[in-house]
Design a protein around this motif. Structure first.
Motif, mmCIF file in Angstrom:
data_model
loop_
_atom_site.group_PDB
_atom_site.id
_atom_site.type_symbol
_atom_site.label_atom_id
_atom_site.label_comp_id
_atom_site.label_asym_id
_atom_site.label_seq_id
_atom_site.Cartn_x
_atom_site.Cartn_y
_atom_site.Cartn_z
ATOM 1 N N LEU A 221 0.809 -1.219 0.000
ATOM 2 C CA LEU A 221 0.000 0.000 0.000
ATOM 3 C C LEU A 221 0.847 1.276 0.000
ATOM 4 O O LEU A 221 0.312 2.380 -0.047
ATOM 5 N N GLU A 222 2.168 1.103 0.082
ATOM 6 C CA GLU A 222 3.129 2.203 -0.014
ATOM 7 C C GLU A 222 2.881 3.320 0.995
ATOM 8 O O GLU A 222 3.019 4.508 0.685
ATOM 9 N N ARG A 223 2.552 2.914 2.214
ATOM 10 C CA ARG A 223 2.404 3.888 3.294
ATOM 11 C C ARG A 223 2.520 3.194 4.636
ATOM 12 O O ARG A 223 2.386 1.983 4.721
ATOM 13 N N SER A 224 2.760 3.995 5.652
ATOM 14 C CA SER A 224 2.878 3.464 7.006
ATOM 15 C C SER A 224 1.554 2.824 7.420
ATOM 16 O O SER A 224 0.480 3.377 7.159
ATOM 17 N N TYR B 267 10.784 5.104 -4.967
ATOM 18 C CA TYR B 267 10.025 3.903 -5.312
ATOM 19 C C TYR B 267 10.092 2.892 -4.189
ATOM 20 O O TYR B 267 11.176 2.533 -3.734
ATOM 21 N N VAL B 268 8.938 2.421 -3.755
ATOM 22 C CA VAL B 268 8.883 1.419 -2.694
ATOM 23 C C VAL B 268 9.355 0.082 -3.252
ATOM 24 O O VAL B 268 8.914 -0.349 -4.316
ATOM 25 N N ILE B 269 10.274 -0.552 -2.527
ATOM 26 C CA ILE B 269 10.831 -1.826 -2.967
ATOM 27 C C ILE B 269 10.562 -2.959 -1.975
ATOM 28 O O ILE B 269 10.790 -4.118 -2.284
ATOM 29 N N ALA B 270 10.088 -2.607 -0.771
ATOM 30 C CA ALA B 270 9.870 -3.611 0.271
ATOM 31 C C ALA B 270 9.086 -2.969 1.407
ATOM 32 O O ALA B 270 8.714 -1.797 1.335
ATOM 33 N N GLY B 271 8.865 -3.737 2.457
ATOM 34 C CA GLY B 271 8.238 -3.215 3.663
ATOM 35 C C GLY B 271 8.928 -3.798 4.874
ATOM 36 O O GLY B 271 9.434 -4.923 4.834
#
Length: 125
Positions: free
Chosen positions: A62-65, A99-103
């Motif tokens: 979801l690319e957010r906290s 760019y989000v690559i992981a969490g």
């Protein structure tokens, strides 16, 4: 996410959890939800491990906290996301800018402690 990134993220989260005196599970997953790393500080419960993995997955997909998520945002998850793994519990933060690559996900402490450890894991060095 590189092996060096993983080691740095884990080490920073371990340090903060130790400073807070809490037992947590620390997870890193890629955008497919595949576990990249799972570390324990102390002896967190088995449910903490799954919660950390799901927080990491939720933050990455979801690319957010996860502290900022709610049911409405979860409902707008991208096609193909495993909705059974999406959670709105503090402790998950996306990895990567722009760019989000992981969490990364933390579980075992209070919501505030989990979020603090996740933030520390990604703090600039």
């Amino acid at each position: 996410v590189t092996d060096e990134d993983v080691r740095t993220i884990i080490a920073s989260a371990v340090t903060r959890a130790s400073q807070l005196g809490i037992e947590v599970a620390i997870a890193i997953v890629d955008l497919d939800g595949t576990q990249v790393a799972l570390e324990r500080v102390g002896t967190p419960s088995a449910t903490s491990e799954m919660a950390a993995l799901n927080r990491a997955y939720s933050a990455g997909v979801l690319e957010r906290s996860t502290a900022d998520l709610n049911e409405r945002l979860i409902g707008k998850a991208p096609d193909g996301a495993d909705r059974t793994r999406l959670v709105a519990d503090a402790g998950g933060i996306p990895v990567g800018r722009p760019y989000v690559i992981a969490g990364v996900g933390i579980a075992g402490g209070t919501p505030e402690q989990n979020h603090e450890c996740a933030r520390a894991a990604l703090a600039p060095r």
